[in-house]
Every structure is written in C-alpha cells, then in structure tokens.
Design a protein around this motif. Structure first.
Motif, PDB file in Angstrom:
ATOM      1  N   VAL A  72       0.866  -0.948   0.001  1.00 30.31           N
ATOM      2  CA  VAL A  72      -0.180   0.449   0.214  1.00 30.31           C
ATOM      3  C   VAL A  72       0.933   1.132   0.035  1.00 30.31           C
ATOM      4  O   VAL A  72       1.728   0.832   0.936  1.00 30.31           O
ATOM      5  CB  VAL A  72      -1.041   0.111   1.149  1.00 30.31           C
ATOM      6  N   TYR A 116      -9.426   4.812  -0.851  1.00 30.03           N
ATOM      7  CA  TYR A 116      -8.892   3.417  -1.208  1.00 30.03           C
ATOM      8  C   TYR A 116      -9.323   3.012  -2.161  1.00 30.03           C
ATOM      9  O   TYR A 116      -9.602   2.794  -3.251  1.00 30.03           O
ATOM     10  CB  TYR A 116      -9.352   2.879   0.172  1.00 30.03           C
ATOM     11  N   ASP A 117      -8.221   3.078  -2.594  1.00 27.13           N
ATOM     12  CA  ASP A 117      -7.794   2.307  -4.451  1.00 27.13           C
ATOM     13  C   ASP A 117      -7.202   1.044  -4.251  1.00 27.13           C
ATOM     14  O   ASP A 117      -5.961   1.163  -4.389  1.00 27.13           O
ATOM     15  CB  ASP A 117      -7.171   3.522  -5.546  1.00 27.13           C
ATOM     16  N   ASP A 173      -1.628  -1.441  -3.677  1.00 28.55           N
ATOM     17  CA  ASP A 173      -2.607  -0.232  -3.650  1.00 28.55           C
ATOM     18  C   ASP A 173      -2.860   1.192  -3.277  1.00 28.55           C
ATOM     19  O   ASP A 173      -1.582   1.412  -2.857  1.00 28.55           O
ATOM     20  CB  ASP A 173      -3.778  -0.872  -2.361  1.00 28.55           C
ATOM     21  N   ARG A 174      -3.651   2.356  -3.449  1.00 30.05           N
ATOM     22  CA  ARG A 174      -3.317   3.479  -2.749  1.00 30.05           C
ATOM     23  C   ARG A 174      -4.162   3.961  -2.002  1.00 30.05           C
ATOM     24  O   ARG A 174      -5.644   2.965  -2.111  1.00 30.05           O
ATOM     25  CB  ARG A 174      -3.293   3.944  -4.460  1.00 30.05           C
ATOM     26  N   ILE A 175      -3.795   4.688  -0.969  1.00 33.92           N
ATOM     27  CA  ILE A 175      -4.815   5.368  -0.038  1.00 33.92           C
ATOM     28  C   ILE A 175      -4.027   6.831  -0.248  1.00 33.92           C
ATOM     29  O   ILE A 175      -3.426   7.553  -0.618  1.00 33.92           O
ATOM     30  CB  ILE A 175      -4.749   5.395   1.640  1.00 33.92           C
ATOM     31  N   GLU A 218      -9.787   5.183   5.371  1.00 36.74           N
ATOM     32  CA  GLU A 218      -9.290   4.734   4.061  1.00 36.74           C
ATOM     33  C   GLU A 218      -8.005   3.292   4.556  1.00 36.74           C
ATOM     34  O   GLU A 218      -8.736   2.455   4.297  1.00 36.74           O
ATOM     35  CB  GLU A 218      -8.541   5.352   3.179  1.00 36.74           C
ATOM     36  N   ILE A 219      -7.405   3.183   5.367  1.00 39.59           N
ATOM     37  CA  ILE A 219      -7.080   2.094   6.333  1.00 39.59           C
ATOM     38  C   ILE A 219      -8.128   0.634   6.880  1.00 39.59           C
ATOM     39  O   ILE A 219      -7.661  -0.336   6.250  1.00 39.59           O
ATOM     40  CB  ILE A 219      -5.769   2.493   7.331  1.00 39.59           C
ATOM     41  N   HIS A 221     -10.585   1.012   5.178  1.00 38.20           N
ATOM     42  CA  HIS A 221     -10.936  -0.142   3.524  1.00 38.20           C
ATOM     43  C   HIS A 221     -10.454  -1.827   3.509  1.00 38.20           C
ATOM     44  O   HIS A 221     -10.471  -2.216   3.404  1.00 38.20           O
ATOM     45  CB  HIS A 221     -11.324   0.859   2.862  1.00 38.20           C
ATOM     46  N   PHE A 222      -8.915  -0.807   3.988  1.00 36.32           N
ATOM     47  CA  PHE A 222      -7.432  -2.147   3.431  1.00 36.32           C
ATOM     48  C   PHE A 222      -8.036  -3.467   4.488  1.00 36.32           C
ATOM     49  O   PHE A 222      -8.007  -4.247   3.480  1.00 36.32           O
ATOM     50  CB  PHE A 222      -6.482  -1.477   3.785  1.00 36.32           C
TER      51      PHE A 222
END
Length: 116
Positions: free
Chosen positions: A31, A50-51, A68-70, A98-99, A101-102
């Motif tokens: 990430v 969160y992508d 993955d990207r935050i 967002e974390i 969502h990971f």
C-alpha cells in the motif's frame, strides 16, 4: 477554509500517519499513500479514497500486483477546516477510514464506529 501548500499538507499527512497505532499500520501490505489536490470529479466532498483490493478479498494476491493506494485529497480538507488542529483531526480520521477499507471494513461499519 485554510490555505496550505502541497508540501506543508503532505508533512501533516506524514505526521498523522506516524501518530497512528503501530498495529494499524504494520499490517499494511503493498500500500502506498498519495496526496492529490482533488478527486477526479473535482468535488470538495471526498476527503480520501482507498484504491485497491481489501485484505479480506485478496485470495492469491501478491504475485506482482501494483500497490494499492490510499489517496488523501488536499483541497477538500482545506475547504472543510477552519484551523490546523481541525485539519489534523480530519486528516487523522481520513487515514483511519481509508486504512479500515484496506482491512475490509465497509462504510456502514465505519459509521457505527464513528470513523465516517
């Protein structure tokens, strides 16, 4: 609304990442954290995104996937906050959200926990 250049905002994001509990960030795998000015649609309502593929959905993950990207959006944060303390709190909340969502926690559960 407050004003802050991209470099100063990124420093706040890094500061807030450093303040998160170790057990929250140590589990992050593949990430990266990115700061962008605004979401693609140009709105000021979305603070972060969160992508990627949640940990709970990965299965055979780990064979050369891009990270993955935050994404933390600078302008929506600045638009919504009156001072730096409020900005730090909002960045902190965005990072936790967002974390989460990971880790596979959805928006409904985040609302129940007070992180949405």
């Amino acid at each position: 609304m407050i004003e802050m250049d991209a470099e100063a905002f990124e420093r706040l994001v890094v500061d807030e990442l450093d303040r998160l509990p170790d057990d929250m960030v140590e589990g992050l795998d593949n990430v990266v954290f990115v700061v962008e000015d605004r979401p693609e649609d140009g709105s000021l309502e979305l603070f972060g995104l969160y992508d990627g593929l949640a940990l709970t959905e990965r299965g055979r993950y780990g064979l050369g996937e891009l990270p993955d990207r935050i994404i933390v959006y600078r302008e929506p944060h600045l638009h919504a906050c009156e001072d730096e303390d409020e900005l730090r709190d909002e960045i902190h909340t965005t990072l936790v959200h967002e974390i989460a969502h990971f880790y596979g926690i959805n928006d409904d559960r985040l609302h129940e926990l007070g992180w949405a």
